[in-house]
Design a protein around this motif. Structure first.
Motif, short mmCIF file in Angstrom:
data_model
loop_
_atom_site.label_atom_id
_atom_site.label_comp_id
_atom_site.label_asym_id
_atom_site.label_seq_id
_atom_site.Cartn_x
_atom_site.Cartn_y
_atom_site.Cartn_z
N TYR A 35 -41.26 -60.38 -41.06
CA TYR A 35 -42.13 -59.45 -40.34
C TYR A 35 -43.51 -59.45 -41.01
O TYR A 35 -43.64 -59.64 -42.22
CB TYR A 35 -41.58 -58.02 -40.40
CG TYR A 35 -40.46 -57.72 -39.43
CD1 TYR A 35 -39.14 -58.04 -39.74
CD2 TYR A 35 -40.72 -57.08 -38.22
CE1 TYR A 35 -38.11 -57.74 -38.86
CE2 TYR A 35 -39.69 -56.78 -37.33
CZ TYR A 35 -38.39 -57.11 -37.66
OH TYR A 35 -37.37 -56.81 -36.79
N GLN A 36 -44.52 -59.18 -40.21
CA GLN A 36 -45.88 -58.98 -40.70
C GLN A 36 -46.25 -57.52 -40.46
O GLN A 36 -46.09 -57.01 -39.34
CB GLN A 36 -46.86 -59.88 -39.95
CG GLN A 36 -48.32 -59.72 -40.36
CD GLN A 36 -49.27 -60.38 -39.37
OE1 GLN A 36 -49.28 -60.05 -38.20
NE2 GLN A 36 -50.06 -61.32 -39.86
N GLN A 37 -46.73 -56.85 -41.50
CA GLN A 37 -47.13 -55.46 -41.34
C GLN A 37 -48.58 -55.29 -41.77
O GLN A 37 -48.90 -55.34 -42.96
CB GLN A 37 -46.23 -54.51 -42.13
CG GLN A 37 -46.54 -53.04 -41.86
CD GLN A 37 -45.52 -52.09 -42.44
OE1 GLN A 37 -44.85 -52.41 -43.42
NE2 GLN A 37 -45.38 -50.92 -41.84
N GLN A 41 -49.95 -50.04 -39.28
CA GLN A 41 -49.13 -50.40 -38.13
C GLN A 41 -47.68 -50.60 -38.54
O GLN A 41 -47.36 -50.71 -39.73
CB GLN A 41 -49.66 -51.68 -37.49
CG GLN A 41 -51.08 -51.56 -36.97
CD GLN A 41 -51.55 -52.81 -36.27
OE1 GLN A 41 -50.74 -53.65 -35.87
NE2 GLN A 41 -52.85 -52.94 -36.10
N LYS A 44 -44.22 -56.18 -37.45
CA LYS A 44 -44.17 -57.03 -36.26
C LYS A 44 -43.35 -58.27 -36.59
O LYS A 44 -43.63 -58.97 -37.57
CB LYS A 44 -45.58 -57.43 -35.85
CG LYS A 44 -45.67 -58.52 -34.80
CD LYS A 44 -47.11 -58.97 -34.64
CE LYS A 44 -47.22 -60.27 -33.87
NZ LYS A 44 -48.60 -60.78 -33.84
N GLN A 59 -43.48 -64.75 -31.51
CA GLN A 59 -44.72 -64.13 -31.98
C GLN A 59 -45.25 -64.80 -33.25
O GLN A 59 -46.16 -64.26 -33.89
CB GLN A 59 -44.48 -62.63 -32.24
CG GLN A 59 -44.08 -61.87 -30.98
CD GLN A 59 -44.11 -60.38 -31.18
OE1 GLN A 59 -45.15 -59.74 -31.00
NE2 GLN A 59 -42.98 -59.79 -31.54
N LYS B 3 -40.22 -48.65 -24.36
CA LYS B 3 -41.32 -48.26 -25.24
C LYS B 3 -41.05 -46.88 -25.79
O LYS B 3 -40.52 -46.01 -25.10
CB LYS B 3 -42.63 -48.26 -24.46
CG LYS B 3 -43.82 -47.86 -25.29
CD LYS B 3 -45.10 -47.87 -24.46
CE LYS B 3 -46.29 -47.41 -25.29
NZ LYS B 3 -47.54 -47.39 -24.48
N TYR B 87 -39.78 -44.41 -38.24
CA TYR B 87 -39.88 -45.21 -37.03
C TYR B 87 -38.68 -44.96 -36.11
O TYR B 87 -37.53 -44.99 -36.56
CB TYR B 87 -39.90 -46.71 -37.36
CG TYR B 87 -41.08 -47.17 -38.17
CD1 TYR B 87 -40.98 -47.31 -39.56
CD2 TYR B 87 -42.29 -47.48 -37.56
CE1 TYR B 87 -42.06 -47.74 -40.30
CE2 TYR B 87 -43.37 -47.92 -38.31
CZ TYR B 87 -43.25 -48.04 -39.67
OH TYR B 87 -44.32 -48.48 -40.41
N THR B 97 -38.13 -53.81 -32.25
CA THR B 97 -39.58 -53.66 -32.21
C THR B 97 -39.97 -52.33 -32.81
O THR B 97 -39.51 -51.28 -32.37
CB THR B 97 -40.09 -53.75 -30.76
OG1 THR B 97 -39.72 -55.02 -30.21
CG2 THR B 97 -41.60 -53.61 -30.72
N LYS B 100 -45.81 -47.61 -34.35
CA LYS B 100 -46.62 -47.20 -35.50
C LYS B 100 -45.92 -46.14 -36.34
O LYS B 100 -46.30 -45.89 -37.47
CB LYS B 100 -47.97 -46.68 -35.03
CG LYS B 100 -48.86 -47.75 -34.44
CD LYS B 100 -50.26 -47.22 -34.16
CE LYS B 100 -51.15 -48.35 -33.66
NZ LYS B 100 -52.54 -47.88 -33.40
#
Lengths: 117, 108
Positions: A35-37, A41, A44, A59, B3, B87, B97, B100
Protein backbone atom coordinates in the motif's frame (compact mmCIF):
# COMPACT_ATOMS: atom_id res chain seq x y z
CA UNK A 1 4.12 -14.34 16.74
CA UNK A 2 6.44 -12.17 14.66
CA UNK A 3 4.76 -9.40 12.73
CA UNK A 4 5.29 -8.10 9.21
CA UNK A 5 8.86 -6.88 8.83
CA UNK A 6 9.79 -4.01 6.53
CA UNK A 7 13.03 -2.27 5.71
CA UNK A 8 14.37 0.30 5.53
CA UNK A 9 12.37 2.36 8.00
CA UNK A 10 13.25 5.63 6.29
CA UNK A 11 14.69 6.53 2.89
CA UNK A 12 15.60 9.88 1.38
CA UNK A 13 16.45 10.09 -2.31
CA UNK A 14 16.53 12.65 -5.06
CA UNK A 15 14.04 12.64 -7.89
CA UNK A 16 14.91 10.36 -10.80
CA UNK A 17 16.84 8.03 -8.51
CA UNK A 18 15.70 4.47 -7.85
CA UNK A 19 14.72 2.91 -4.54
CA UNK A 20 13.67 -0.51 -3.28
CA UNK A 21 11.67 -1.61 -0.26
CA UNK A 22 11.68 -5.06 1.30
CA UNK A 23 8.92 -6.92 3.11
CA UNK A 24 8.84 -10.20 5.03
CA UNK A 25 5.23 -11.23 5.80
CA UNK A 26 3.97 -13.23 8.75
CA UNK A 27 4.96 -16.87 8.40
CA UNK A 28 2.30 -18.88 6.62
CA UNK A 29 0.47 -15.90 5.16
CA UNK A 30 -0.12 -16.58 1.49
CA UNK A 31 -1.30 -13.11 0.57
CA UNK A 32 0.91 -10.04 0.52
CA UNK A 33 -0.06 -6.45 -0.21
CA UNK A 34 1.79 -3.22 -0.87
CA UNK A 35 0.00 0.00 0.00
CA UNK A 36 1.02 3.62 -0.53
CA UNK A 37 -0.06 6.13 2.10
CA UNK A 38 0.35 9.81 1.33
CA UNK A 39 0.26 12.16 4.29
CA UNK A 40 -3.30 12.82 5.43
CA UNK A 41 -4.84 10.06 3.33
CA UNK A 42 -5.77 6.45 3.85
CA UNK A 43 -3.63 3.65 2.45
CA UNK A 44 -4.04 2.98 -1.26
CA UNK A 45 -3.48 -0.54 -2.59
CA UNK A 46 -0.67 -0.80 -5.14
CA UNK A 47 -0.43 -4.53 -5.63
CA UNK A 48 -1.67 -7.78 -4.11
CA UNK A 49 0.07 -11.16 -4.37
CA UNK A 50 -1.42 -14.56 -3.72
CA UNK A 51 1.66 -16.74 -3.10
CA UNK A 52 3.92 -15.56 -5.94
CA UNK A 53 1.15 -14.61 -8.36
CA UNK A 54 -0.34 -11.15 -8.83
CA UNK A 55 -4.03 -10.86 -7.86
CA UNK A 56 -4.51 -7.12 -8.35
CA UNK A 57 -2.08 -4.50 -9.67
CA UNK A 58 -4.64 -2.19 -11.23
CA UNK A 59 -3.43 0.86 -9.27
CA UNK A 60 0.29 0.22 -9.66
CA UNK A 61 1.98 2.86 -11.88
CA UNK A 62 3.70 0.26 -13.99
CA UNK A 63 5.86 2.74 -15.88
CA UNK A 64 7.89 3.33 -12.74
CA UNK A 65 6.81 0.87 -10.06
CA UNK A 66 7.53 -2.84 -10.01
CA UNK A 67 7.11 -5.55 -7.41
CA UNK A 68 8.04 -9.16 -7.11
CA UNK A 69 7.52 -12.06 -4.76
CA UNK A 70 9.61 -14.75 -6.35
CA UNK A 71 9.40 -17.56 -3.79
CA UNK A 72 6.00 -16.71 -2.40
CA UNK A 73 7.43 -15.29 0.82
CA UNK A 74 9.49 -12.06 0.82
CA UNK A 75 8.62 -9.25 -1.53
CA UNK A 76 10.39 -6.23 -2.99
CA UNK A 77 8.78 -3.04 -4.27
CA UNK A 78 10.88 -0.84 -6.55
CA UNK A 79 10.46 2.67 -7.88
CA UNK A 80 12.53 3.74 -10.86
CA UNK A 81 12.77 6.64 -11.49
CA UNK A 82 11.23 8.31 -8.44
CA UNK A 83 9.16 11.47 -8.67
CA UNK A 84 8.43 14.07 -6.03
CA UNK A 85 4.84 12.82 -5.73
CA UNK A 86 6.10 9.38 -4.70
CA UNK A 87 6.92 10.77 -1.25
CA UNK A 88 4.78 8.65 1.04
CA UNK A 89 4.81 5.78 3.48
CA UNK A 90 4.91 2.39 1.80
CA UNK A 91 3.13 -0.22 3.84
CA UNK A 92 3.34 -3.95 3.44
CA UNK A 93 0.59 -6.18 4.78
CA UNK A 94 -0.12 -9.89 4.79
CA UNK A 95 -3.10 -12.10 5.42
CA UNK A 96 -4.04 -15.75 5.47
CA UNK A 97 -6.73 -14.95 2.87
CA UNK A 98 -8.78 -18.14 3.00
CA UNK A 99 -10.31 -17.31 -0.35
CA UNK A 100 -13.02 -15.16 1.20
CA UNK A 101 -12.55 -11.40 1.26
CA UNK A 102 -14.95 -11.08 4.18
CA UNK A 103 -12.43 -12.89 6.35
CA UNK A 104 -9.47 -11.10 4.78
CA UNK A 105 -7.89 -9.68 7.95
CA UNK A 106 -4.77 -7.70 7.14
CA UNK A 107 -1.67 -7.43 9.33
CA UNK A 108 0.45 -4.40 8.49
CA UNK A 109 4.11 -3.61 8.98
CA UNK A 110 5.29 -0.21 10.23
CA UNK A 111 6.11 0.93 6.73
CA UNK A 112 8.95 2.69 4.95
CA UNK A 113 8.79 6.46 4.88
CA UNK A 114 10.11 7.71 1.55
CA UNK A 115 11.07 11.31 0.93
CA UNK A 116 11.86 12.31 -2.65
CA UNK A 117 13.72 15.62 -2.91
CA UNK B 1 -17.82 -0.67 -4.60
CA UNK B 2 -19.55 0.73 -1.51
CA UNK B 3 -18.33 4.20 -0.58
CA UNK B 4 -18.00 5.14 3.08
CA UNK B 5 -18.36 8.53 4.74
CA UNK B 6 -17.09 9.27 8.22
CA UNK B 7 -16.18 12.44 10.14
CA UNK B 8 -12.72 13.80 9.46
CA UNK B 9 -11.95 14.33 13.13
CA UNK B 10 -13.34 13.95 16.64
CA UNK B 11 -12.21 15.15 20.05
CA UNK B 12 -12.78 13.45 23.38
CA UNK B 13 -11.50 13.33 26.94
CA UNK B 14 -10.11 10.43 28.88
CA UNK B 15 -12.74 8.18 30.36
CA UNK B 16 -15.47 9.13 27.93
CA UNK B 17 -17.24 6.83 25.50
CA UNK B 18 -16.59 7.67 21.87
CA UNK B 19 -18.90 6.78 19.02
CA UNK B 20 -17.70 7.12 15.44
CA UNK B 21 -20.39 6.75 12.80
CA UNK B 22 -19.79 5.65 9.25
CA UNK B 23 -22.34 5.83 6.47
CA UNK B 24 -22.34 3.33 3.61
CA UNK B 25 -25.61 3.85 1.76
CA UNK B 26 -24.90 1.50 -1.14
CA UNK B 27 -23.67 -1.47 0.86
CA UNK B 28 -24.35 -4.78 -0.87
CA UNK B 29 -26.06 -7.79 0.65
CA UNK B 30 -22.85 -9.80 0.98
CA UNK B 31 -20.71 -6.93 2.31
CA UNK B 32 -19.38 -6.74 5.86
CA UNK B 33 -18.28 -3.66 7.80
CA UNK B 34 -14.72 -3.65 9.11
CA UNK B 35 -12.85 -1.10 11.20
CA UNK B 36 -9.11 -0.56 11.39
CA UNK B 37 -7.11 1.64 13.77
CA UNK B 38 -3.86 3.39 12.85
CA UNK B 39 -1.44 4.93 15.33
CA UNK B 40 1.18 7.45 14.17
CA UNK B 41 4.16 5.84 12.46
CA UNK B 42 2.46 2.43 12.35
CA UNK B 43 0.39 0.48 9.87
CA UNK B 44 -3.36 0.02 10.39
CA UNK B 45 -4.56 -2.65 12.81
CA UNK B 46 -7.79 -4.64 12.53
CA UNK B 47 -10.25 -3.76 15.31
CA UNK B 48 -13.62 -5.33 14.63
CA UNK B 49 -15.91 -6.61 11.93
CA UNK B 50 -19.66 -7.16 11.72
CA UNK B 51 -22.59 -7.85 9.42
CA UNK B 52 -25.62 -6.70 11.40
CA UNK B 53 -26.84 -5.90 14.94
CA UNK B 54 -24.03 -5.75 17.48
CA UNK B 55 -20.55 -7.18 17.76
CA UNK B 56 -18.33 -6.72 20.79
CA UNK B 57 -14.74 -7.65 21.50
CA UNK B 58 -12.10 -6.61 24.02
CA UNK B 59 -11.36 -3.40 22.14
CA UNK B 60 -14.66 -2.02 20.86
CA UNK B 61 -18.29 -2.57 19.97
CA UNK B 62 -19.80 -2.26 16.54
CA UNK B 63 -23.47 -1.37 16.09
CA UNK B 64 -25.15 -1.94 12.73
CA UNK B 65 -28.84 -1.07 12.24
CA UNK B 66 -31.23 -3.27 10.32
CA UNK B 67 -30.92 -1.32 7.07
CA UNK B 68 -27.08 -1.57 7.31
CA UNK B 69 -26.66 1.83 5.66
CA UNK B 70 -24.53 3.01 8.56
CA UNK B 71 -22.49 1.62 11.41
CA UNK B 72 -21.13 2.98 14.68
CA UNK B 73 -17.84 2.07 16.28
CA UNK B 74 -18.04 2.51 20.04
CA UNK B 75 -14.91 2.86 22.17
CA UNK B 76 -15.70 2.62 25.90
CA UNK B 77 -13.80 4.81 28.35
CA UNK B 78 -11.09 6.03 26.00
CA UNK B 79 -7.57 6.75 27.15
CA UNK B 80 -4.81 8.91 25.68
CA UNK B 81 -3.48 5.84 23.89
CA UNK B 82 -6.68 5.60 21.84
CA UNK B 83 -5.60 8.70 19.91
CA UNK B 84 -5.41 7.37 16.36
CA UNK B 85 -7.06 7.36 12.95
CA UNK B 86 -10.02 5.00 12.63
CA UNK B 87 -10.98 3.64 9.22
CA UNK B 88 -14.36 2.22 8.27
CA UNK B 89 -14.28 -0.23 5.36
CA UNK B 90 -16.99 -2.11 3.54
CA UNK B 91 -15.62 -5.52 2.69
CA UNK B 92 -17.08 -7.60 -0.06
CA UNK B 93 -15.84 -9.02 -3.30
CA UNK B 94 -13.61 -6.11 -4.19
CA UNK B 95 -10.25 -5.14 -2.78
CA UNK B 96 -10.10 -3.55 0.65
CA UNK B 97 -10.30 0.23 0.13
CA UNK B 98 -9.38 2.71 2.83
CA UNK B 99 -10.88 6.20 2.96
CA UNK B 100 -9.34 9.11 4.86
CA UNK B 101 -10.60 7.85 8.20
CA UNK B 102 -11.51 9.71 11.39
CA UNK B 103 -8.75 11.27 13.44
CA UNK B 104 -9.66 10.80 17.11
CA UNK B 105 -7.82 13.01 19.57
CA UNK B 106 -8.16 12.09 23.24
CA UNK B 107 -7.15 14.77 25.71
CA UNK B 108 -6.44 14.54 29.46
Amino acid sequence: EAGVAQSPRYKIIEKRQSVAFWCNPISGHATLYWYQQILGQGPKLLIQFQNNGVVDDSQLPKDRFSAERLKGVDSTLKIQPAKLEDSAVYLCASSLYPGDRVNEKLFFGSGTQLSVL
Amino acid sequence: LAKTTQPISMDSYEGQEVNITCSHNNIATNDYITWYQQFPSQGPRFIIQGYKTKVTNEVASLFIPADRKSSTLSLPRVSLSDTAVYYCLVVGYSTLTFGKGTMLLVSP
